[in-house]
Write a protein that holds these residues in place. Structure first.
Motif, PDB file in Angstrom:
ATOM      1  N   ASN A   1      53.560  46.675  45.276  1.00 61.40           N
ATOM      2  CA  ASN A   1      52.928  47.150  44.055  1.00 61.40           C
ATOM      3  C   ASN A   1      52.570  45.948  43.169  1.00 61.40           C
ATOM      4  N   ARG A   2      51.292  45.818  42.850  1.00 65.12           N
ATOM      5  CA  ARG A   2      50.834  44.625  42.131  1.00 65.12           C
ATOM      6  C   ARG A   2      51.460  44.476  40.739  1.00 65.12           C
ATOM      7  N   LEU A   3      51.782  45.600  40.089  1.00 62.61           N
ATOM      8  CA  LEU A   3      52.410  45.507  38.764  1.00 62.61           C
ATOM      9  C   LEU A   3      53.838  44.998  38.876  1.00 62.61           C
TER      10      LEU A   3
ATOM     11  N   THR B   1      51.198  34.063  36.112  1.00 54.41           N
ATOM     12  CA  THR B   1      50.186  34.828  36.858  1.00 54.41           C
ATOM     13  C   THR B   1      48.995  34.959  35.912  1.00 54.41           C
ATOM     14  N   ALA B   2      47.923  35.567  36.384  1.00 50.07           N
ATOM     15  CA  ALA B   2      46.842  35.930  35.464  1.00 50.07           C
ATOM     16  C   ALA B   2      47.439  36.902  34.450  1.00 50.07           C
ATOM     17  N   ASP B   3      46.925  36.898  33.243  1.00 53.16           N
ATOM     18  CA  ASP B   3      47.357  37.868  32.240  1.00 53.16           C
ATOM     19  C   ASP B   3      46.958  39.257  32.765  1.00 53.16           C
TER      20      ASP B   3
ATOM     21  N   LEU C   1      39.765  44.580  38.053  1.00 58.54           N
ATOM     22  CA  LEU C   1      40.517  45.837  38.074  1.00 58.54           C
ATOM     23  C   LEU C   1      40.911  46.125  39.523  1.00 58.54           C
ATOM     24  N   LYS C   2      42.218  46.336  39.735  1.00 59.22           N
ATOM     25  CA  LYS C   2      42.692  46.536  41.118  1.00 59.22           C
ATOM     26  C   LYS C   2      43.608  47.752  41.185  1.00 59.22           C
ATOM     27  N   THR C   3      43.587  48.466  42.297  1.00 54.04           N
ATOM     28  CA  THR C   3      44.604  49.510  42.509  1.00 54.04           C
ATOM     29  C   THR C   3      45.951  48.787  42.622  1.00 54.04           C
TER      30      THR C   3
ATOM     31  N   GLY D   1      39.761  48.117  47.107  1.00 50.30           N
ATOM     32  CA  GLY D   1      40.543  48.586  45.969  1.00 50.30           C
ATOM     33  C   GLY D   1      40.506  47.636  44.793  1.00 50.30           C
ATOM     34  N   GLN D   2      39.415  46.859  44.669  1.00 48.83           N
ATOM     35  CA  GLN D   2      39.310  46.037  43.460  1.00 48.83           C
ATOM     36  C   GLN D   2      37.857  45.810  43.069  1.00 48.83           C
ATOM     37  N   VAL D   3      37.644  45.635  41.783  1.00 49.13           N
ATOM     38  CA  VAL D   3      36.283  45.460  41.299  1.00 49.13           C
ATOM     39  C   VAL D   3      36.304  44.492  40.104  1.00 49.13           C
TER      40      VAL D   3
ATOM     41  N   GLU E   1      43.365  42.599  35.393  1.00 49.44           N
ATOM     42  CA  GLU E   1      43.763  41.188  35.323  1.00 49.44           C
ATOM     43  C   GLU E   1      42.663  40.352  34.682  1.00 49.44           C
ATOM     44  N   ALA E   2      43.073  39.369  33.920  1.00 52.37           N
ATOM     45  CA  ALA E   2      42.102  38.389  33.422  1.00 52.37           C
ATOM     46  C   ALA E   2      41.523  37.650  34.628  1.00 52.37           C
ATOM     47  N   PHE E   3      40.255  37.345  34.582  1.00 52.10           N
ATOM     48  CA  PHE E   3      39.617  36.595  35.659  1.00 52.10           C
ATOM     49  C   PHE E   3      40.057  35.131  35.569  1.00 52.10           C
ATOM     50  N   VAL E   4      40.573  34.616  36.658  1.00 51.19           N
ATOM     51  CA  VAL E   4      41.037  33.219  36.661  1.00 51.19           C
ATOM     52  C   VAL E   4      39.899  32.328  37.164  1.00 51.19           C
ATOM     53  N   ASP E   5      39.505  31.375  36.333  1.00 52.11           N
ATOM     54  CA  ASP E   5      38.455  30.434  36.736  1.00 52.11           C
ATOM     55  C   ASP E   5      39.141  29.342  37.560  1.00 52.11           C
ATOM     56  N   PHE E   6      39.417  29.675  38.813  1.00 49.50           N
ATOM     57  CA  PHE E   6      40.238  28.743  39.605  1.00 49.50           C
ATOM     58  C   PHE E   6      39.411  27.610  40.200  1.00 49.50           C
ATOM     59  N   ARG E   7      40.118  26.506  40.402  1.00 47.99           N
ATOM     60  CA  ARG E   7      39.524  25.330  41.060  1.00 47.99           C
ATOM     61  C   ARG E   7      39.691  25.481  42.562  1.00 47.99           C
ATOM     62  N   MET E   8      40.786  26.156  42.930  1.00 47.80           N
ATOM     63  CA  MET E   8      41.097  26.282  44.353  1.00 47.80           C
ATOM     64  C   MET E   8      42.094  27.424  44.563  1.00 47.80           C
ATOM     65  N   GLU E   9      41.997  28.078  45.707  1.00 52.14           N
ATOM     66  CA  GLU E   9      43.036  29.049  46.078  1.00 52.14           C
ATOM     67  C   GLU E   9      43.920  28.393  47.127  1.00 52.14           C
ATOM     68  N   ILE E  10      45.222  28.520  46.931  1.00 52.95           N
ATOM     69  CA  ILE E  10      46.161  27.939  47.893  1.00 52.95           C
ATOM     70  C   ILE E  10      47.214  28.992  48.253  1.00 52.95           C
TER      71      ILE E  10
ATOM     72  N   ASN F   1      33.176  37.117  51.329  1.00 54.20           N
ATOM     73  CA  ASN F   1      33.168  38.591  51.177  1.00 54.20           C
ATOM     74  C   ASN F   1      34.580  39.138  50.995  1.00 54.20           C
ATOM     75  N   HIS F   2      35.396  38.462  50.214  1.00 59.95           N
ATOM     76  CA  HIS F   2      36.778  38.882  49.915  1.00 59.95           C
ATOM     77  C   HIS F   2      37.725  38.787  51.111  1.00 59.95           C
ATOM     78  N   ILE F   3      37.275  38.249  52.219  1.00 53.38           N
ATOM     79  CA  ILE F   3      38.151  38.120  53.392  1.00 53.38           C
ATOM     80  C   ILE F   3      38.387  36.631  53.634  1.00 53.38           C
TER      81      ILE F   3
ATOM     82  N   VAL G   1      50.512  32.533  40.321  1.00 49.55           N
ATOM     83  CA  VAL G   1      50.710  33.337  41.533  1.00 49.55           C
ATOM     84  C   VAL G   1      49.782  34.549  41.494  1.00 49.55           C
ATOM     85  N   ASN G   2      49.105  34.813  42.596  1.00 50.13           N
ATOM     86  CA  ASN G   2      48.237  36.000  42.657  1.00 50.13           C
ATOM     87  C   ASN G   2      48.868  37.133  43.454  1.00 50.13           C
ATOM     88  N   GLU G   3      49.392  36.825  44.630  1.00 53.50           N
ATOM     89  CA  GLU G   3      49.857  37.918  45.482  1.00 53.50           C
ATOM     90  C   GLU G   3      50.971  37.464  46.417  1.00 53.50           C
ATOM     91  N   LEU G   4      51.880  38.402  46.719  1.00 49.32           N
ATOM     92  CA  LEU G   4      52.992  38.108  47.630  1.00 49.32           C
ATOM     93  C   LEU G   4      52.880  38.996  48.868  1.00 49.32           C
TER      94      LEU G   4
HETATM   95  P1  AMP Z   1      43.833  39.864  46.067  1.00 51.88           P
HETATM   96  O1  AMP Z   1      43.587  41.145  46.787  1.00 51.88           O
HETATM   97  O2  AMP Z   1      44.576  40.023  44.791  1.00 51.88           O
HETATM   98  O3  AMP Z   1      44.434  38.830  46.973  1.00 51.88           O
HETATM   99  O4  AMP Z   1      42.397  39.294  45.679  1.00 51.88           O
HETATM  100  C1  AMP Z   1      41.448  38.902  46.674  1.00 51.88           C
HETATM  101  C2  AMP Z   1      40.623  37.741  46.165  1.00 51.88           C
HETATM  102  O5  AMP Z   1      39.898  38.117  44.985  1.00 51.88           O
HETATM  103  C3  AMP Z   1      41.445  36.539  45.751  1.00 51.88           C
HETATM  104  O6  AMP Z   1      41.777  35.739  46.853  1.00 51.88           O
HETATM  105  C4  AMP Z   1      40.495  35.850  44.771  1.00 51.88           C
HETATM  106  O7  AMP Z   1      39.490  35.149  45.462  1.00 51.88           O
HETATM  107  C5  AMP Z   1      39.857  37.027  44.055  1.00 51.88           C
HETATM  108  N1  AMP Z   1      40.648  37.377  42.847  1.00 51.88           N
HETATM  109  C6  AMP Z   1      41.650  38.285  42.790  1.00 51.88           C
HETATM  110  N2  AMP Z   1      42.183  38.351  41.560  1.00 51.88           N
HETATM  111  C7  AMP Z   1      41.499  37.471  40.797  1.00 51.88           C
HETATM  112  C8  AMP Z   1      41.586  37.071  39.422  1.00 51.88           C
HETATM  113  N3  AMP Z   1      42.455  37.620  38.575  1.00 51.88           N
HETATM  114  N4  AMP Z   1      40.721  36.106  39.010  1.00 51.88           N
HETATM  115  C9  AMP Z   1      39.817  35.542  39.844  1.00 51.88           C
HETATM  116  N5  AMP Z   1      39.688  35.893  41.129  1.00 51.88           N
HETATM  117  C10 AMP Z   1      40.503  36.835  41.619  1.00 51.88           C
END
Ligand code: AMP
Length: 355
Positions: free
Chosen positions: A103-105, A118-120, A143-145, A154-156, A179-188, A212-214, A263-266
């Motif tokens: 659960n993302r929350l 994390t992102a706000d 916005l994510k489920t 499940g996200q837009v 979630e606030a949109f994170v202006d990231f430099r890199m995903e790790i 394409n989100h993959i 941190v975005n996801e576990l």
């Molecule tokens: P997630 O399903 O949360 O892993 O999101 C899939 C992808 O969407 C991530 O790897 C990011 O590229 C992008 N993404 C998700 N959440 C955010 C966020 N809060 N800000 C910016 N990009 C995001």
């Protein structure tokens, strides 16, 4: 300790289950897969498969009777099914860890409570609440489920007030996270293993590039400095320890323009961004999870060479011969019969000299 010769039960029959089964059999274990799917990729390489719904309690009971330990390639099994399995056999990772990651929350709150950023974010349960929270979080936002989303499903992304109404309708849920949109430099990401006696062991942070989100490409190691890499690794270890995890945890993170790590996801299991470890490390992630789950000592995660992992999505898999032309490319195909757009068919690890 669950010794070689024992049977490992794996919930889920996709490519992660398949590669776990191969690693388990290399160590002399037998594997029993539980999946609702006929012809699952993991079934081809496992001794037994139970084909049943994750809610089928009778099938779960018989499955539990036939295995010595249960693990997962997929964390979204219903909670009652998980409790049933836990009442019969050791389950790794434990239900508490799975519950957090499902659960993302819960996941983001858990991480924040450890003092890790994390992102706000805000919880959203109705269109009215979304409108209110959008004023707090601002635009752009995501916005994510809260449950069952993956690979961008499940996200837009929301860019203005006018998108709130249609986006809420499209998500078809009564619990979401804004979630606030994170202006990231890199995903790790960092993948960490934790053993039965609390020993931890992390792979180097890697860079993940999505299309394409993959996940498209993973670059190992991530081109970041040592201070950042150490910080990311320490965060992943702290989370795994706080969960009391026995198994593997993948932690996806954003590196911001000003070098913060959020941190975005576990994911409490092997992860696509760890596929490079199969060919480039002393111990790959699939062997590592089998060791952790069976109470064996962890293997060395050290990187023997650098690597670039490319996912073979949909029709990419038809080009397998092209990838084989490179003698330093290790091809992995998952045995999926039907090619569909967006479907993960395989991956290729291109090995490079260690930097
Ligand atoms: P997630 O399903 O949360 O892993 O999101 C899939 C992808 O969407 C991530 O790897 C990011 O590229 C992008 N993404 C998700 N959440 C955010 C966020 N809060 N800000 C910016 N990009 C995001």
């Amino acid at each position: 300790m669950i010794a070689p010769g024992s049977t490992i039960g794996i919930i889920g029959g996709g490519q992660l289950g398949r590669m776990m089964a191969v690693a388990a059999s290399a160590l002399g274990y037998k594997v029993h897969i539980f999946t609702p799917e006929e012809d699952a990729p993991a079934s081809e390489v496992a001794l037994r498969t139970t084909i049943a719904a994750y809610t089928d309690h009778n099938a779960l009971k018989s499955f539990a009777a036939e295995v010595d330990v249960v693990t997962f390639e997929f964390e979204n099994i219903p909670h009652e099914s998980l409790e049933l399995l836990e009442s019969k056999k050791p389950v790794c990772p434990n239900a508490a860890a799975l519950k957090i990651c499902r659960n993302r929350l819960r996941e983001k709150s858990f991480v924040n409570n450890l003092g890790i950023g994390t992102a706000d974010f805000r919880k959203v349960t109705s269109l009215e609440e979304l409108k209110k929270m959008a004023r707090v979080i601002g635009f752009p936002s995501v916005l994510k489920t809260t449950e069952m989303g993956y690979d961008g499903k499940g996200q837009v992304t929301l860019r203005s007030e006018s998108e709130l109404d249609p986006s809420w309708g499209k998500l078809r849920t009564n619990e979401a996270i804004l979630e606030a949109f994170v202006d990231f430099r890199m995903e790790i990401s960092v993948i960490v293993a934790r053993s039965a006696n609390g020993e931890t062991s992390a792979y180097v942070p890697v860079q993940n590039i999505h299309k394409n989100h993959i996940l498209d490409v993973t670059i190992a190691p991530a081109p970041i400095d040592k201070v950042l890499a150490d910080k990311a690794e320490a965060m992943a270890i702290k989370i795994a320890e706080a969960m009391g995890l026995q198994g593997l945890l993948a932690v996806e993170m954003f590196v911001t323009q000003d070098d913060k790590v959020l941190v975005n996801e576990l994911a409490p299991r092997p992860h696509n961004s760890g596929h490079w470890t199969m060919d480039a490390c002393v111990t790959g992630q699939f062997e590592q999870i089998i060791r952790a789950v069976c109470g064996l000592p962890l293997g060395n995660p050290e990187r023997l060479c650098d690597a670039e992992m490319k996912n073979l999505i949909g029709d990419d898999a038809l080009e397998w011969e092209k990838y084989m032309q490179d003698a330093n490319a290790k091809l992995h195909l998952y045995g999926k019969k039907d090619i569909r757009p967006g479907r993960k068919m395989g991956h290729v690890n291109v090995l490079k000299p260690k930097t």
